[in-house]
Design an enzyme around this catalytic site. Sequence first.
Site, short mmCIF file in Angstrom:
data_model
loop_
_atom_site.label_atom_id
_atom_site.label_comp_id
_atom_site.label_asym_id
_atom_site.label_seq_id
_atom_site.Cartn_x
_atom_site.Cartn_y
_atom_site.Cartn_z
N LYS A 175 10.33 42.66 16.44
CA LYS A 175 10.88 42.99 15.11
C LYS A 175 12.13 42.17 14.77
CE LYS A 175 8.98 47.60 14.48
NZ LYS A 175 9.24 48.98 14.05
N ASP A 235 9.09 51.53 7.34
CA ASP A 235 9.10 52.75 8.14
C ASP A 235 9.71 53.93 7.39
OD1 ASP A 235 7.88 51.73 10.41
OD2 ASP A 235 9.77 51.04 11.28
#
Length: 275
Positions: free
Chosen positions: A67, A104
Amino acid sequence: MTDRYAVVGNPIGHSKSPQIHTSFATETGEDILYTALLFPLDGFEREARMFFSHGAGQGMNVTVPFKEQAWQLADSHTERAKRAGAVNTLKKLEDGTLLGDNTDGAGLVADLKRHSVVLQGRRILVLGAGGAVRGVLQPLMEEQPAELVIANRTVSKAEQLAEDFSDLGNISASTFADLQGTFDLIINGTSASLGGELPPLKDELITAETVTYDMMYGNDLTVFNRWAADRGVARTIDGLGMLVGQAAESFYLWRGKRPDVSGVIAMLRNDRRRC
Ligand code: ATR
């Protein structure tokens, strides 16, 4: 040529993303191919550039441990990715550059709304202060809770987060021991439940009306939701809907269509029962 999408990570074998996005594509009538790709630990940038420059690669979901590197690779970032400090979604723009996004938090908020959990004006407790929590704070604060308290074992990390998001509303940090009063919603964003552990929570934090949400999920109640249910909490929710919700946000970013998540959540729930 069919547009290609992929989830990349290392390991990647257990990812549900191909199943989720393939269902979304069928439901919305989008002609895409979505696969899981195992990238070598030392080869994220090389492989990702190849995916986007050769063939039909249009978008990528990025998971552990890439990420941060996905953040580096992106040419531009959405506001929520900047706040999250991490990128879980890459999109190739028309000029060929890569946009980094983080879906998210939007996935979490969408799942809370799907469960009719009210956030505005409520008192919210978030447990943990790692990357998972940083990723969801902006969308949570945008719902205008009366107060959001971050509790963490290492309180300095909670304090840093509270400071970083203080411009968005009433947000503060605490140790577990110093928490005061009851909460309408408690979100577990610690990785403690991975090891079957529980942060040291006082029973006085909850009432029968409290909703608990564990960002983790499993076949059975998570340790955290079990703790809450044993103390009379009627509504415990796990993170399967957040997983599907973040996927739906990525799909929307890529294709401009919002898939219905309920069918996919039910399908994954059933699959797990059969395991
Ligand atoms: P992630 O990317 O999943 O957020 P992370 O950045 O390593 O992972 O953060 C893990 C979080 O879980 C942290 O808030 C951590 O607390 P510390 O900051 O004090 O380390 C929390 N955590 C992990 N195990 C825990 C446990 N057994 N009890 C309480 N908190 C725990």
